[in-house]
Design a protein around this motif. Sequence first.
Motif, PDB file in Angstrom:
ATOM      1  N   PRO A  87     -65.002  -7.263 -33.819  1.00 15.98           N
ATOM      2  CA  PRO A  87     -64.009  -8.286 -33.505  1.00 15.98           C
ATOM      3  C   PRO A  87     -64.098  -8.757 -32.040  1.00 15.98           C
ATOM      4  O   PRO A  87     -63.860  -9.931 -31.758  1.00 15.98           O
ATOM      5  CB  PRO A  87     -62.670  -7.594 -33.762  1.00 15.98           C
ATOM      6  N   ALA A  88     -64.449  -7.839 -31.117  1.00 16.62           N
ATOM      7  CA  ALA A  88     -64.527  -8.242 -29.712  1.00 16.62           C
ATOM      8  C   ALA A  88     -65.576  -9.335 -29.526  1.00 16.62           C
ATOM      9  O   ALA A  88     -65.458 -10.171 -28.634  1.00 16.62           O
ATOM     10  CB  ALA A  88     -64.876  -7.041 -28.840  1.00 16.62           C
ATOM     11  N   GLN A  89     -66.602  -9.327 -30.365  1.00 18.23           N
ATOM     12  CA  GLN A  89     -67.623 -10.370 -30.265  1.00 18.23           C
ATOM     13  C   GLN A  89     -67.180 -11.635 -30.992  1.00 18.23           C
ATOM     14  O   GLN A  89     -67.379 -12.745 -30.504  1.00 18.23           O
ATOM     15  CB  GLN A  89     -68.924  -9.878 -30.898  1.00 18.23           C
ATOM     16  N   ASP A 105     -56.873 -13.053 -32.083  1.00 15.06           N
ATOM     17  CA  ASP A 105     -56.080 -13.117 -33.323  1.00 15.06           C
ATOM     18  C   ASP A 105     -56.910 -13.663 -34.479  1.00 15.06           C
ATOM     19  O   ASP A 105     -56.907 -13.117 -35.582  1.00 15.06           O
ATOM     20  CB  ASP A 105     -54.830 -13.971 -33.114  1.00 15.06           C
ATOM     21  N   ALA A 106     -57.615 -14.761 -34.209  1.00  9.67           N
ATOM     22  CA  ALA A 106     -58.448 -15.364 -35.260  1.00  9.67           C
ATOM     23  C   ALA A 106     -59.546 -14.382 -35.677  1.00  9.67           C
ATOM     24  O   ALA A 106     -59.886 -14.280 -36.860  1.00  9.67           O
ATOM     25  CB  ALA A 106     -59.061 -16.661 -34.767  1.00  9.67           C
ATOM     26  N   ALA A 112     -60.025 -12.789 -39.363  1.00 11.56           N
ATOM     27  CA  ALA A 112     -61.291 -12.973 -40.082  1.00 11.56           C
ATOM     28  C   ALA A 112     -61.772 -11.640 -40.643  1.00 11.56           C
ATOM     29  O   ALA A 112     -62.144 -11.537 -41.815  1.00 11.56           O
ATOM     30  CB  ALA A 112     -62.337 -13.562 -39.138  1.00 11.56           C
ATOM     31  N   VAL A 113     -61.720 -10.606 -39.814  1.00  7.53           N
ATOM     32  CA  VAL A 113     -62.182  -9.284 -40.244  1.00  7.53           C
ATOM     33  C   VAL A 113     -61.303  -8.755 -41.377  1.00  7.53           C
ATOM     34  O   VAL A 113     -61.777  -8.132 -42.335  1.00  7.53           O
ATOM     35  CB  VAL A 113     -62.190  -8.313 -39.041  1.00  7.53           C
ATOM     36  N   ASP A 114     -60.005  -9.052 -41.281  1.00  8.96           N
ATOM     37  CA  ASP A 114     -59.066  -8.592 -42.292  1.00  8.96           C
ATOM     38  C   ASP A 114     -59.333  -9.220 -43.660  1.00  8.96           C
ATOM     39  O   ASP A 114     -58.950  -8.674 -44.688  1.00  8.96           O
ATOM     40  CB  ASP A 114     -57.642  -8.913 -41.812  1.00  8.96           C
ATOM     41  N   SER A 115     -59.990 -10.383 -43.656  1.00  8.34           N
ATOM     42  CA  SER A 115     -60.234 -11.086 -44.930  1.00  8.34           C
ATOM     43  C   SER A 115     -61.406 -10.470 -45.698  1.00  8.34           C
ATOM     44  O   SER A 115     -61.648 -10.826 -46.848  1.00  8.34           O
ATOM     45  CB  SER A 115     -60.539 -12.557 -44.640  1.00  8.34           C
ATOM     46  N   LEU A 116     -62.110  -9.546 -45.093  1.00  2.00           N
ATOM     47  CA  LEU A 116     -63.295  -8.988 -45.757  1.00  2.00           C
ATOM     48  C   LEU A 116     -62.904  -7.992 -46.848  1.00  2.00           C
ATOM     49  O   LEU A 116     -61.863  -7.335 -46.753  1.00  2.00           O
ATOM     50  CB  LEU A 116     -64.177  -8.280 -44.720  1.00  2.00           C
ATOM     51  N   PRO A 117     -63.735  -7.873 -47.911  1.00  2.00           N
ATOM     52  CA  PRO A 117     -63.438  -6.901 -48.968  1.00  2.00           C
ATOM     53  C   PRO A 117     -63.470  -5.469 -48.401  1.00  2.00           C
ATOM     54  O   PRO A 117     -64.292  -5.164 -47.546  1.00  2.00           O
ATOM     55  CB  PRO A 117     -64.569  -7.096 -49.974  1.00  2.00           C
ATOM     56  N   ALA A 156     -70.662 -14.682 -45.507  1.00  2.46           N
ATOM     57  CA  ALA A 156     -71.947 -13.988 -45.711  1.00  2.46           C
ATOM     58  C   ALA A 156     -71.734 -12.472 -45.721  1.00  2.46           C
ATOM     59  O   ALA A 156     -72.309 -11.752 -46.541  1.00  2.46           O
ATOM     60  CB  ALA A 156     -72.928 -14.382 -44.616  1.00  2.46           C
ATOM     61  N   THR A 157     -70.870 -11.984 -44.817  1.00  5.76           N
ATOM     62  CA  THR A 157     -70.592 -10.539 -44.759  1.00  5.76           C
ATOM     63  C   THR A 157     -69.996 -10.066 -46.084  1.00  5.76           C
ATOM     64  O   THR A 157     -70.387  -9.027 -46.630  1.00  5.76           O
ATOM     65  CB  THR A 157     -69.626 -10.216 -43.602  1.00  5.76           C
ATOM     66  N   SER A 158     -69.043 -10.852 -46.622  1.00  3.35           N
ATOM     67  CA  SER A 158     -68.398 -10.489 -47.899  1.00  3.35           C
ATOM     68  C   SER A 158     -69.442 -10.318 -48.993  1.00  3.35           C
ATOM     69  O   SER A 158     -69.397  -9.357 -49.770  1.00  3.35           O
ATOM     70  CB  SER A 158     -67.415 -11.570 -48.339  1.00  3.35           C
ATOM     71  N   LEU A 159     -70.390 -11.253 -49.054  1.00  6.30           N
ATOM     72  CA  LEU A 159     -71.406 -11.185 -50.117  1.00  6.30           C
ATOM     73  C   LEU A 159     -72.202  -9.882 -50.022  1.00  6.30           C
ATOM     74  O   LEU A 159     -72.427  -9.212 -51.027  1.00  6.30           O
ATOM     75  CB  LEU A 159     -72.361 -12.387 -50.005  1.00  6.30           C
ATOM     76  N   ALA A 160     -72.608  -9.538 -48.804  1.00  7.03           N
ATOM     77  CA  ALA A 160     -73.408  -8.316 -48.634  1.00  7.03           C
ATOM     78  C   ALA A 160     -72.582  -7.069 -48.915  1.00  7.03           C
ATOM     79  O   ALA A 160     -73.063  -6.110 -49.519  1.00  7.03           O
ATOM     80  CB  ALA A 160     -73.987  -8.271 -47.223  1.00  7.03           C
TER      81      ALA A 160
END
Lengths: 533, 317
Positions: free
Chosen positions: A336-338, A346-347, A351-356, A485-489
Amino acid sequence: MPHPSLLRRALVAAVAVPVVVGLAACAPSSKPQATTTASADPTKGLDQLTVGLNGSLSTLDVGQSGLLLTYYAAALTEQGLVGIDSTGKLTPALATSWKQTDDTTWVYELRDDASFSDGTPVTTDDVIFSINLDRDAKKSPSTAYYWPALKSVKATGDHEITIKLAAPSATFGWTPSSAAGLFVTSKKFYESSGTYGSAQKLVLGSGPYRVTEFAPDSHVTFERNTHYAGTAPKYKTVRFDFIPDANTRLLAFQQGSLDIALGVPVDQSKTWAATQGAQVKAVSDLSYQGLTIDPGVAPFDDAHVRRAVAQAVDKQSIVTGILKDDASVALGITAPAQLAVGVGQDAADAAVDSLPKTAFDLDAAKAELAKSSKPDGFSTTLTYPDSDANLGKVSLAIAESLKKIGIAVDVKEVPASTWSADLGNGKQGLSWMSYIPPVPTDWPSDWLLSAQNPAGYTNKEMASLTAAAATATDPQARVDDVMRATSLALEDGIYVPVYWGDSITAFGSRVTPRTYSSYYFLTDWTAALDATS
Amino acid sequence: MSVLAFVGRRVAALAAMLVVLSFLVFALLYLAPGDLVHSLLGARAVTPQAEAAIRAQYHLDDPFWVQYLRWLGAALHGDFGTSVRTGTPVAQMLEGRVGVTVTLAAIAGVLAVGVGVPLGVRAARRRGSFEDRAITSASVVGVSAPGFAVGLVLLYVFAVMLGWFPLYGVGDGGLDRLWHLALPAAALAVGVGALVVKVTRTAVLRELDQDYVTFARSRGLSGARVLRLYLRGAAVPIVTSVGLVLASLVGGSILVETTFALPGLGVLLADSITFKDVPVVQAVTLLLATFIGVTTAVVDLFANLADPRVRRAAVAR
């Protein structure tokens, strides 16, 4: 033949740590949890500031050695067109302003009063020479990585440089910074005899300090650059001492020989903090540590096996138990820091929270494995690089969990160079990805989710999202593409993120940092370090 | 056999050994896992262009023999090449480091021999006494304790608690350098010195059991003269083993250099092996091999001079 560094680490781990932590715990200078911080005066400096580094430099040329510590030294002596602040945002450096006139054109206005530390002025010729040097894969293998293909680099005015890219780039803004790919030096100096960055020749830049002495594997000394165009630095000299052994570093810190010490080991941080007046600060080091599963290697070609592995990794216990909470559970790939650079924290968190998410559940993992082609389990190996002792402990914890569902994992330590050469060789079902980006815009997901990913995973949608992210000019659009893309992987069980690491730094009683962050030592950090009175 | 012929033979043998060793080290590094491209570029995406540029620059696609002969040809002309890791000529990288490691090994050697031999002789002369048992037990501990652990204990006691010595680093040359190297040298000397004690004790004991010592004593020779007699007899095994033990000092220095943050050859060698930095590894191993070769030659020469039996055997050959 036993590898010397393996042998060294094994021996040190086995004997030295308990010996010295035990000794240090009863050191006369340590007082229980003394966290008194004296009042700081932002204008006051010190004659000498001594920093203990947790590794060694053998060259000062960042183009040659892209180690984080080389960046730290360069941050004092050399400048790019731009710099970064403690949040990773761009700040003026040799350029006072810059603008992007279209998707592929960047125009930089240089300050007219900049000089190198030998007193010679910084010219557009020097800047163009340095750009071409730092993007040359032969002369600068390390920095060339950050340079996309360029159409042209030209001086378009007495103090103006225009860079035209061959294609749009999401991250180019950071490329000509001293936190990524540009360290402006004098053409005349570089071309004079000797090796740039060596002990004999040193480096020449326009930063707040100049190098006065460099003894590879021992120390490097910086002195205030009297020709620096910015605010004069507060500390007369800065000395980096290379002390690779954590125990020696601890003793030196307790004795007061060091004002700052990098690389405090997680299991020693309490001992360090007990030193009188010390502040021990942990901050995300932007690293991603996770398992990569190659779907081309049986039995990991079975999605049930991959899911079973993901469910059997107890990330929370690893972070709390082994890493003493000096790390955070990785929910995705890029930290998230990146992600926050450009879109805000916050954004990035949203974003990270939306991942499976995959919860740790050994029963579910067992049930998942029962549905696979290997219901009774199997055996495999997991190698980790010797450069990170924590990974060894974490690997053993993971092996222990996997054993409970019937997967026997043989954990092996290998030299870091062997480990990195074996990445993506298509032979390892299970492997570690340990990605420690020195640069804010160097995202592990750019590689792990690309068509050339080291997992050997083919997913056209993921690859095209990553390609789109690389050329996105809107930061939020880039984050969104990367998350999809992260979600797919993750859904396919290709990556099992384990933790995002922290780096722990100790500050002694004479100094206190302002705006301390992941990027601190890549900024003009001596200006943000106050001497206590 | 004249001393000159002896030296000539040893030099020729050393040269041959260095060529063989250079080939072996080169071959081992060539076969070892890992590759230079990843060492240089790190664990990240490598574009085919970047990989090709590096492979071409360091001739990685040439056959093994071509690579080795290119290195050997240059080395025979005194050019040990450029370090891949730092881009700096190897000779420049060794500058200064040789001094650190040689000084460290020399102080450690003097300490080990200066303390080890007298203790060994004393233990042998007081065989079975409390003093003998104490010296022997201490030497067992010394042999078993790893150098860096001894180093940490010494650091804690002499640098932190007593503040007599600096914690780390090499200092500014001259006496300051010696002051900085004292603790690391002591750490290095403990293991080696303990070995010297054991070897000396055994050698002297063997001599004490010889008839000539009994006869010398019964003839009423003074203690000092008897001592000189049997020390001369014990000298050959002591010197021979001390030579070998001193050669091992350089290898042991890696751990001590790490503990005391010293920029020596050991640390350089370890880092260069990890990186597969062939030019540096070759230069350092050859330098160490030369040091070991010269030490053993000097020891053999001394053994020849010290012992008339060996001298006669050499002549008879």
